[in-house]
Design a protein around this motif. Structure first.
Motif, PDB file in Angstrom:
ATOM      1  N   PHE A  35      48.860  39.982   4.085  1.00 14.50           N
ATOM      2  CA  PHE A  35      50.064  39.415   3.493  1.00 14.50           C
ATOM      3  C   PHE A  35      50.181  39.850   2.037  1.00 14.50           C
ATOM      4  O   PHE A  35      49.185  40.144   1.379  1.00 14.50           O
ATOM      5  CB  PHE A  35      49.999  37.876   3.514  1.00 14.50           C
ATOM      6  CG  PHE A  35      49.770  37.258   4.864  1.00 14.50           C
ATOM      7  CD1 PHE A  35      48.488  37.124   5.375  1.00 14.50           C
ATOM      8  CD2 PHE A  35      50.836  36.793   5.609  1.00 14.50           C
ATOM      9  CE1 PHE A  35      48.266  36.550   6.617  1.00 14.50           C
ATOM     10  CE2 PHE A  35      50.620  36.203   6.858  1.00 14.50           C
ATOM     11  CZ  PHE A  35      49.340  36.083   7.348  1.00 14.50           C
ATOM     12  N   TYR A  37      52.045  38.124  -1.437  1.00 20.06           N
ATOM     13  CA  TYR A  37      52.730  36.983  -2.012  1.00 20.06           C
ATOM     14  C   TYR A  37      53.127  37.310  -3.440  1.00 20.06           C
ATOM     15  O   TYR A  37      52.477  38.104  -4.118  1.00 20.06           O
ATOM     16  CB  TYR A  37      51.810  35.751  -2.033  1.00 20.06           C
ATOM     17  CG  TYR A  37      51.564  35.133  -0.688  1.00 20.06           C
ATOM     18  CD1 TYR A  37      50.603  35.656   0.171  1.00 20.06           C
ATOM     19  CD2 TYR A  37      52.286  34.020  -0.269  1.00 20.06           C
ATOM     20  CE1 TYR A  37      50.376  35.087   1.414  1.00 20.06           C
ATOM     21  CE2 TYR A  37      52.056  33.439   0.969  1.00 20.06           C
ATOM     22  CZ  TYR A  37      51.099  33.987   1.803  1.00 20.06           C
ATOM     23  OH  TYR A  37      50.878  33.416   3.027  1.00 20.06           O
ATOM     24  N   GLN A  39      54.053  35.479  -7.215  1.00 20.63           N
ATOM     25  CA  GLN A  39      53.976  34.255  -8.006  1.00 20.63           C
ATOM     26  C   GLN A  39      54.729  34.489  -9.311  1.00 20.63           C
ATOM     27  O   GLN A  39      54.200  35.065 -10.258  1.00 20.63           O
ATOM     28  CB  GLN A  39      52.524  33.851  -8.294  1.00 20.63           C
ATOM     29  CG  GLN A  39      52.384  32.473  -8.926  1.00 20.63           C
ATOM     30  CD  GLN A  39      50.932  32.019  -9.020  1.00 20.63           C
ATOM     31  OE1 GLN A  39      50.043  32.811  -9.327  1.00 20.63           O
ATOM     32  NE2 GLN A  39      50.695  30.741  -8.740  1.00 20.63           N
ATOM     33  N   GLU A  44      55.180  28.948  -8.330  1.00 24.68           N
ATOM     34  CA  GLU A  44      55.042  28.751  -6.890  1.00 24.68           C
ATOM     35  C   GLU A  44      54.824  30.078  -6.170  1.00 24.68           C
ATOM     36  O   GLU A  44      55.562  31.028  -6.354  1.00 24.68           O
ATOM     37  CB  GLU A  44      56.286  28.062  -6.327  1.00 24.68           C
ATOM     38  CG  GLU A  44      56.167  27.706  -4.862  1.00 24.68           C
ATOM     39  CD  GLU A  44      57.330  26.859  -4.377  1.00 24.68           C
ATOM     40  OE1 GLU A  44      58.100  26.351  -5.210  1.00 24.68           O
ATOM     41  OE2 GLU A  44      57.466  26.721  -3.151  1.00 24.68           O
ATOM     42  N   LEU A  45      53.823  30.130  -5.331  1.00 26.76           N
ATOM     43  CA  LEU A  45      53.531  31.326  -4.543  1.00 26.76           C
ATOM     44  C   LEU A  45      54.534  31.456  -3.407  1.00 26.76           C
ATOM     45  O   LEU A  45      54.758  30.516  -2.643  1.00 26.76           O
ATOM     46  CB  LEU A  45      52.125  31.224  -3.956  1.00 26.76           C
ATOM     47  CG  LEU A  45      51.005  31.661  -4.886  1.00 26.76           C
ATOM     48  CD1 LEU A  45      49.723  30.933  -4.555  1.00 26.76           C
ATOM     49  CD2 LEU A  45      50.798  33.157  -4.777  1.00 26.76           C
ATOM     50  N   PHE A  47      55.803  33.797  -0.080  1.00 31.80           N
ATOM     51  CA  PHE A  47      55.459  34.816   0.905  1.00 31.80           C
ATOM     52  C   PHE A  47      56.479  35.947   0.878  1.00 31.80           C
ATOM     53  O   PHE A  47      57.695  35.701   0.817  1.00 31.80           O
ATOM     54  CB  PHE A  47      55.419  34.168   2.287  1.00 31.80           C
ATOM     55  CG  PHE A  47      55.478  35.136   3.436  1.00 31.80           C
ATOM     56  CD1 PHE A  47      56.619  35.218   4.236  1.00 31.80           C
ATOM     57  CD2 PHE A  47      54.406  35.953   3.716  1.00 31.80           C
ATOM     58  CE1 PHE A  47      56.676  36.099   5.289  1.00 31.80           C
ATOM     59  CE2 PHE A  47      54.457  36.842   4.776  1.00 31.80           C
ATOM     60  CZ  PHE A  47      55.594  36.916   5.571  1.00 31.80           C
ATOM     61  N   PHE A  91      50.044  38.944  -5.204  1.00 30.90           N
ATOM     62  CA  PHE A  91      48.741  38.755  -4.563  1.00 30.90           C
ATOM     63  C   PHE A  91      48.745  39.332  -3.161  1.00 30.90           C
ATOM     64  O   PHE A  91      49.668  39.086  -2.376  1.00 30.90           O
ATOM     65  CB  PHE A  91      48.391  37.269  -4.472  1.00 30.90           C
ATOM     66  CG  PHE A  91      48.130  36.614  -5.797  1.00 30.90           C
ATOM     67  CD1 PHE A  91      49.130  35.912  -6.439  1.00 30.90           C
ATOM     68  CD2 PHE A  91      46.889  36.719  -6.394  1.00 30.90           C
ATOM     69  CE1 PHE A  91      48.897  35.306  -7.669  1.00 30.90           C
ATOM     70  CE2 PHE A  91      46.631  36.113  -7.621  1.00 30.90           C
ATOM     71  CZ  PHE A  91      47.649  35.410  -8.253  1.00 30.90           C
ATOM     72  N   ARG A  95      43.837  37.321   6.304  1.00 24.35           N
ATOM     73  CA  ARG A  95      43.477  36.211   7.189  1.00 24.35           C
ATOM     74  C   ARG A  95      42.745  36.755   8.400  1.00 24.35           C
ATOM     75  O   ARG A  95      43.293  37.558   9.147  1.00 24.35           O
ATOM     76  CB  ARG A  95      44.715  35.445   7.639  1.00 24.35           C
ATOM     77  CG  ARG A  95      44.382  34.219   8.497  1.00 24.35           C
ATOM     78  CD  ARG A  95      45.627  33.438   8.818  1.00 24.35           C
ATOM     79  NE  ARG A  95      45.331  32.102   9.306  1.00 24.35           N
ATOM     80  CZ  ARG A  95      46.238  31.164   9.515  1.00 24.35           C
ATOM     81  NH1 ARG A  95      47.507  31.401   9.271  1.00 24.35           N
ATOM     82  NH2 ARG A  95      45.891  29.980   9.965  1.00 24.35           N
ATOM     83  N   LYS A  99      39.985  31.292   7.450  1.00 22.89           N
ATOM     84  CA  LYS A  99      40.650  31.098   6.164  1.00 22.89           C
ATOM     85  C   LYS A  99      41.423  32.323   5.714  1.00 22.89           C
ATOM     86  O   LYS A  99      41.264  33.424   6.240  1.00 22.89           O
ATOM     87  CB  LYS A  99      39.620  30.733   5.112  1.00 22.89           C
ATOM     88  CG  LYS A  99      38.621  31.850   4.822  1.00 22.89           C
ATOM     89  CD  LYS A  99      37.547  31.379   3.869  1.00 22.89           C
ATOM     90  CE  LYS A  99      36.557  32.480   3.577  1.00 22.89           C
ATOM     91  NZ  LYS A  99      35.439  31.987   2.735  1.00 22.89           N
ATOM     92  N   VAL A 100      42.264  32.102   4.728  1.00 21.09           N
ATOM     93  CA  VAL A 100      43.025  33.172   4.088  1.00 21.09           C
ATOM     94  C   VAL A 100      42.392  33.424   2.724  1.00 21.09           C
ATOM     95  O   VAL A 100      42.235  32.504   1.918  1.00 21.09           O
ATOM     96  CB  VAL A 100      44.497  32.772   3.915  1.00 21.09           C
ATOM     97  CG1 VAL A 100      45.266  33.894   3.230  1.00 21.09           C
ATOM     98  CG2 VAL A 100      45.125  32.453   5.265  1.00 21.09           C
ATOM     99  N   THR A 101      42.031  34.676   2.481  1.00 18.55           N
ATOM    100  CA  THR A 101      41.392  35.070   1.222  1.00 18.55           C
ATOM    101  C   THR A 101      42.385  35.872   0.393  1.00 18.55           C
ATOM    102  O   THR A 101      43.023  36.802   0.905  1.00 18.55           O
ATOM    103  CB  THR A 101      40.142  35.917   1.492  1.00 18.55           C
ATOM    104  OG1 THR A 101      39.215  35.138   2.258  1.00 18.55           O
ATOM    105  CG2 THR A 101      39.479  36.342   0.189  1.00 18.55           C
ATOM    106  N   PHE A 102      42.490  35.526  -0.885  1.00 20.67           N
ATOM    107  CA  PHE A 102      43.414  36.192  -1.794  1.00 20.67           C
ATOM    108  C   PHE A 102      42.675  37.126  -2.743  1.00 20.67           C
ATOM    109  O   PHE A 102      41.513  36.884  -3.099  1.00 20.67           O
ATOM    110  CB  PHE A 102      44.181  35.159  -2.630  1.00 20.67           C
ATOM    111  CG  PHE A 102      45.258  34.440  -1.870  1.00 20.67           C
ATOM    112  CD1 PHE A 102      44.945  33.409  -1.008  1.00 20.67           C
ATOM    113  CD2 PHE A 102      46.590  34.807  -2.011  1.00 20.67           C
ATOM    114  CE1 PHE A 102      45.935  32.750  -0.279  1.00 20.67           C
ATOM    115  CE2 PHE A 102      47.584  34.153  -1.307  1.00 20.67           C
ATOM    116  CZ  PHE A 102      47.258  33.131  -0.438  1.00 20.67           C
ATOM    117  N   GLY A 103      43.374  38.168  -3.171  1.00 26.35           N
ATOM    118  CA  GLY A 103      42.878  38.998  -4.247  1.00 26.35           C
ATOM    119  C   GLY A 103      43.126  38.338  -5.592  1.00 26.35           C
ATOM    120  O   GLY A 103      43.664  37.226  -5.671  1.00 26.35           O
ATOM    121  N   THR A 104      42.737  39.033  -6.649  1.00 28.37           N
ATOM    122  CA  THR A 104      42.859  38.460  -7.996  1.00 28.37           C
ATOM    123  C   THR A 104      44.232  38.674  -8.605  1.00 28.37           C
ATOM    124  O   THR A 104      44.515  38.153  -9.677  1.00 28.37           O
ATOM    125  CB  THR A 104      41.798  39.059  -8.930  1.00 28.37           C
ATOM    126  OG1 THR A 104      41.866  40.488  -8.839  1.00 28.37           O
ATOM    127  CG2 THR A 104      40.403  38.598  -8.545  1.00 28.37           C
TER     128      THR A 104
END
Lengths: 112, 114
Positions: A35, A37, A39, A44-45, A47, A91, A95, A99-104
């Protein structure tokens, strides 16, 4: 373990330029979903786009396009003809089975 | 329809106090996530619920953090004996059960521990 790497910390472009945001991921899951996203400064993040691991067809949606390459574990995102409203932190997220893992994140500044 | 609602939007507390942060997901979303975001960082996974049960709580940093979702809808993140390092924006997100369903985020709760 899952990991998402966004090597670009900040990018500045002049309005109307194209810009590509890089994302590299690691996962042991055989099926996974990617995904992007956005911000904005409001916080607010939101999609933007998604891609599953068994479909490498690249697509275009309006000014957004993405390039998914399983061989290099990359999921890059391009904004065409950037606008000032595109200024935000972007971002990439992964998934697997849980869980869903995000980058920095990559901070994009579009200069008028 | 209504989005993900988080309350309070801001919370200031003293070191050592107990806090509760509430998340009301989108109706019909069975999956609920808690993340923590520090300034300039990406969202850091804390815990994930599928229905009432915690499917993955591997991101909770220590036993001072606990989350519940007793009826499979509203969730509460509880932090005991707060520390200054707990200061961050706590984000809640919900999604449909399907793994390709995107997360829908709330506006977050900004927690400041003084």
């Amino acid at each position: 373990a899952q990991k998402v790497t966004q090597a670009q910390t900040e990018i500045s472009v002049v309005e109307k330029e194209d810009v590509t945001l890089d994302c590299v991921y690691e996962t042991r899951d055989t099926t996974y979903y990617l995904f992007w996203y956005k911000q904005p400064p409001s916080g607010e993040l939101v999609f933007l786009i998604r891609r599953n691991s068994f479909d490498e067809q690249n697509e275009i949606s309006g000014r957004y396009s993405w390039n998914f390459q399983k061989s290099t574990s990359s999921f890059n995102f391009t904004i065409t003809a950037s606008q000032v409203v595109d200024s935000a932190v972007y971002f990439c997220a992964l998934r697997g089975y849980q869980k869903v893992t995000f980058g920095t994140g990559t901070k994009l500044q579009v200069i008028p | 329809g209504a989005g993900v609602s988080q309350t309070p939007s801001n919370k200031v507390t003293e070191k050592g106090k107990y806090v509760e942060l509430r998340c009301d997901p989108i109706s019909g979303h069975t999956a609920l996530y808690w993340y923590r975001q520090s300034l300039g960082q990406g969202p850091e996974f804390l815990i994930y619920f599928q229905g009432t049960g915690a499917a993955d709580d591997s991101g909770l940093p220590n036993d001072r953090f606990f989350a519940v979702r007793p009826e499979g809808s509203v969730s509460t993140l509880k932090i005991q004996r707060t520390e200054r390092g707990d200061s961050a924006v706590y984000l809640c997100a919900s999604s449909l059960r399907d793994r390709d369903s995107p997360l829908h985020f709330g506006n977050g709760t900004r927690l400041t521990v003084t």
